[in-house]
Design a protein around this motif. Structure first.
Motif, PDB file in Angstrom:
ATOM      1  N   GLU A 120       0.840  -1.193   0.000  1.00  0.00           N
ATOM      2  CA  GLU A 120       0.000   0.000   0.000  1.00  0.00           C
ATOM      3  C   GLU A 120       0.879   1.248   0.000  1.00  0.00           C
ATOM      4  N   THR A 121       0.289   2.380  -0.385  1.00  0.00           N
ATOM      5  CA  THR A 121       1.066   3.604  -0.533  1.00  0.00           C
ATOM      6  C   THR A 121       1.653   4.077   0.795  1.00  0.00           C
ATOM      7  N   ARG A 122       2.799   4.721   0.704  1.00  0.00           N
ATOM      8  CA  ARG A 122       3.432   5.321   1.881  1.00  0.00           C
ATOM      9  C   ARG A 122       2.834   6.681   2.227  1.00  0.00           C
ATOM     10  N   CYS A 123       2.059   7.235   1.330  1.00  0.00           N
ATOM     11  CA  CYS A 123       1.549   8.591   1.539  1.00  0.00           C
ATOM     12  C   CYS A 123       0.680   8.651   2.782  1.00  0.00           C
ATOM     13  N   ILE A 124       0.949   9.630   3.638  1.00  0.00           N
ATOM     14  CA  ILE A 124       0.187   9.809   4.879  1.00  0.00           C
ATOM     15  C   ILE A 124      -0.674  11.065   4.814  1.00  0.00           C
ATOM     16  N   ALA A 125      -0.852  11.629   3.619  1.00  0.00           N
ATOM     17  CA  ALA A 125      -1.710  12.805   3.404  1.00  0.00           C
ATOM     18  C   ALA A 125      -1.324  13.974   4.301  1.00  0.00           C
ATOM     19  N   CYS A 126      -0.032  14.159   4.519  1.00  0.00           N
ATOM     20  CA  CYS A 126       0.430  15.284   5.342  1.00  0.00           C
ATOM     21  C   CYS A 126       0.415  16.592   4.562  1.00  0.00           C
ATOM     22  N   LYS A 127       0.434  16.501   3.244  1.00  0.00           N
ATOM     23  CA  LYS A 127       0.426  17.665   2.343  1.00  0.00           C
ATOM     24  C   LYS A 127       1.686  18.518   2.467  1.00  0.00           C
ATOM     25  N   PHE A 128       2.746  17.947   2.975  1.00  0.00           N
ATOM     26  CA  PHE A 128       4.018  18.680   3.005  1.00  0.00           C
ATOM     27  C   PHE A 128       4.497  18.978   1.588  1.00  0.00           C
ATOM     28  N   CYS A 129       4.238  18.053   0.659  1.00  0.00           N
ATOM     29  CA  CYS A 129       4.658  18.270  -0.718  1.00  0.00           C
ATOM     30  C   CYS A 129       3.943  19.473  -1.311  1.00  0.00           C
ATOM     31  N   GLN A 130       2.659  19.595  -1.028  1.00  0.00           N
ATOM     32  CA  GLN A 130       1.873  20.724  -1.530  1.00  0.00           C
ATOM     33  C   GLN A 130       2.310  22.025  -0.873  1.00  0.00           C
ATOM     34  N   ALA A 131       2.651  21.970   0.405  1.00  0.00           N
ATOM     35  CA  ALA A 131       3.097  23.169   1.112  1.00  0.00           C
ATOM     36  C   ALA A 131       4.444  23.660   0.593  1.00  0.00           C
ATOM     37  N   ALA A 132       5.308  22.724   0.180  1.00  0.00           N
ATOM     38  CA  ALA A 132       6.638  23.100  -0.303  1.00  0.00           C
ATOM     39  C   ALA A 132       6.633  23.506  -1.761  1.00  0.00           C
ATOM     40  N   CYS A 133       5.582  23.165  -2.490  1.00  0.00           N
ATOM     41  CA  CYS A 133       5.547  23.389  -3.933  1.00  0.00           C
ATOM     42  C   CYS A 133       5.317  24.867  -4.259  1.00  0.00           C
ATOM     43  N   PRO A 134       6.086  25.437  -5.200  1.00  0.00           N
ATOM     44  CA  PRO A 134       5.840  26.821  -5.630  1.00  0.00           C
ATOM     45  C   PRO A 134       4.492  26.978  -6.341  1.00  0.00           C
ATOM     46  N   VAL A 135       3.954  25.874  -6.852  1.00  0.00           N
ATOM     47  CA  VAL A 135       2.651  25.910  -7.536  1.00  0.00           C
ATOM     48  C   VAL A 135       1.757  24.854  -6.871  1.00  0.00           C
ATOM     49  N   PRO A 136       1.213  25.148  -5.688  1.00  0.00           N
ATOM     50  CA  PRO A 136       0.469  24.125  -4.948  1.00  0.00           C
ATOM     51  C   PRO A 136      -0.770  23.613  -5.666  1.00  0.00           C
ATOM     52  N   GLU A 137      -1.233  24.327  -6.699  1.00  0.00           N
ATOM     53  CA  GLU A 137      -2.404  23.860  -7.451  1.00  0.00           C
ATOM     54  C   GLU A 137      -2.124  22.569  -8.199  1.00  0.00           C
ATOM     55  N   ILE A 138      -0.867  22.182  -8.275  1.00  0.00           N
ATOM     56  CA  ILE A 138      -0.520  20.920  -8.925  1.00  0.00           C
ATOM     57  C   ILE A 138      -1.198  19.747  -8.215  1.00  0.00           C
ATOM     58  N   PHE A 139      -1.306  19.837  -6.897  1.00  0.00           N
ATOM     59  CA  PHE A 139      -1.741  18.699  -6.087  1.00  0.00           C
ATOM     60  C   PHE A 139      -3.216  18.786  -5.719  1.00  0.00           C
ATOM     61  N   ILE A 140      -3.869  17.645  -5.717  1.00  0.00           N
ATOM     62  CA  ILE A 140      -5.178  17.466  -5.101  1.00  0.00           C
ATOM     63  C   ILE A 140      -5.057  16.239  -4.195  1.00  0.00           C
ATOM     64  N   ILE A 141      -5.026  16.497  -2.876  1.00  0.00           N
ATOM     65  CA  ILE A 141      -4.790  15.429  -1.910  1.00  0.00           C
ATOM     66  C   ILE A 141      -5.957  15.398  -0.933  1.00  0.00           C
ATOM     67  N   LYS A 142      -6.552  14.236  -0.783  1.00  0.00           N
ATOM     68  CA  LYS A 142      -7.676  14.077   0.130  1.00  0.00           C
ATOM     69  C   LYS A 142      -7.516  12.786   0.923  1.00  0.00           C
ATOM     70  N   ALA A 143      -7.918  12.870   2.196  1.00  0.00           N
ATOM     71  CA  ALA A 143      -7.930  11.694   3.067  1.00  0.00           C
ATOM     72  C   ALA A 143      -9.287  11.621   3.751  1.00  0.00           C
ATOM     73  N   ASP A 144      -9.905  10.451   3.707  1.00  0.00           N
ATOM     74  CA  ASP A 144     -11.231  10.262   4.291  1.00  0.00           C
ATOM     75  C   ASP A 144     -11.139   9.360   5.519  1.00  0.00           C
ATOM     76  N   LYS A 145     -11.981   9.672   6.505  1.00  0.00           N
ATOM     77  CA  LYS A 145     -12.041   8.823   7.685  1.00  0.00           C
ATOM     78  C   LYS A 145     -12.721   7.501   7.343  1.00  0.00           C
ATOM     79  N   LEU A 146     -12.239   6.453   7.944  1.00  0.00           N
ATOM     80  CA  LEU A 146     -12.791   5.129   7.689  1.00  0.00           C
ATOM     81  C   LEU A 146     -14.158   4.997   8.341  1.00  0.00           C
TER      82      LEU A 146
END
Length: 233
Positions: free
Chosen positions: A90-116
């Motif tokens: 399974e993916t290592r992504c923990i939906a922390c959105k650090f990548c989006q925060a560091a990106c000069p163009v944050p619109e590149i990312f669409i990251i969502k995490a849903d509660k089980l």
């Protein structure tokens, strides 16, 4: 009156009969072309032939899956972000959105995490799972800041550089596609780029304290989340 040679020196002698008949000046101009005519070519017949870039090449992104080479603090990050512990594959992504925060163009990312949606007595009650991770590479400058910001070394650069597409939608990659790209790259060249803990080997690091500086700045704690991170509360 003979044809004079053209040059910086106007006092040059006119062309001789031999030079006129055998086009010697013309052949001298082709000397470099003729010299390289019989040498091995250095170009490739793309797309039928591909060049293998260096391991640190910033190509198309990928999302790494859990494979047993995670960093020692991987479980701590999963616990802090209240993510369902990922299983092998399974993916290592923990939906922390650090990548989006560091990106000069944050619109590149669409990251969502849903509660089980599980009962209260379930061990995963209150935990989240990554539901969407899209990247629009048409807006990406391939600076690599997202890969440096990722605490679990999930998002990486691969050696794929062909982004040709018949539509702009072809540049938007979802988490399934990104995972397949990363799996393929790790299977082919993972040992060239990473050590047994998914870190850059010493010969791949830009500077020795790259990872120490990141750990010191964050101290393994997520930053304070603003209104754009409401789903992380």
């Amino acid at each position: 009156m003979g044809i004079k040679k053209v040059g910086l020196n106007r006092n040059v002698q006119p062309q001789s009969l031999t030079e006129k008949v055998f086009f010697l000046d013309f052949m001298k101009g082709l000397r470099t072309t003729i010299k390289h005519l019989f040498k091995k070519v250095i170009t490739v017949d793309f797309p039928f032939e591909l060049v293998e870039p260096a391991p640190r090449f910033r190509g198309v992104h990928g999302l790494r899956n859990v494979d047993g080479t995670e960093k020692d603090d991987f479980d701590a990050w999963v616990k802090k972000l209240k993510i369902k512990p990922p299983e092998m594959g399974e993916t290592r992504c923990i939906a922390c959105k650090f990548c989006q925060a560091a990106c000069p163009v944050p619109e590149i990312f669409i990251i969502k995490a849903d509660k089980l949606d599980v009962p209260e007595d379930h061990p995963h009650h209150g935990l989240k799972v990554l539901s969407q991770f899209d990247m629009d590479l048409s807006k990406c400058m391939f600076c690599g800041l997202c890969t440096l910001a990722c605490p679990t070394i999930c998002i990486i650069h691969t050696d794929i550089y062909d982004l040709s597409s018949y539509s702009r939608r072809g540049w938007v990659l979802n988490k399934e596609t990104l995972s397949k790209i990363a799996d393929d790259f790790i299977a082919r060249r993972g040992k060239e780029k990473y050590d047994e803990k998914s870190q850059w080997p010493d010969y791949q690091k830009i500077w020795d304290d790259a990872d120490k500086a990141r750990a010191k700045a964050w101290d393994n704690n997520p930053p304070k989340l603003g209104p754009n991170y409401a789903d992380q509360q």
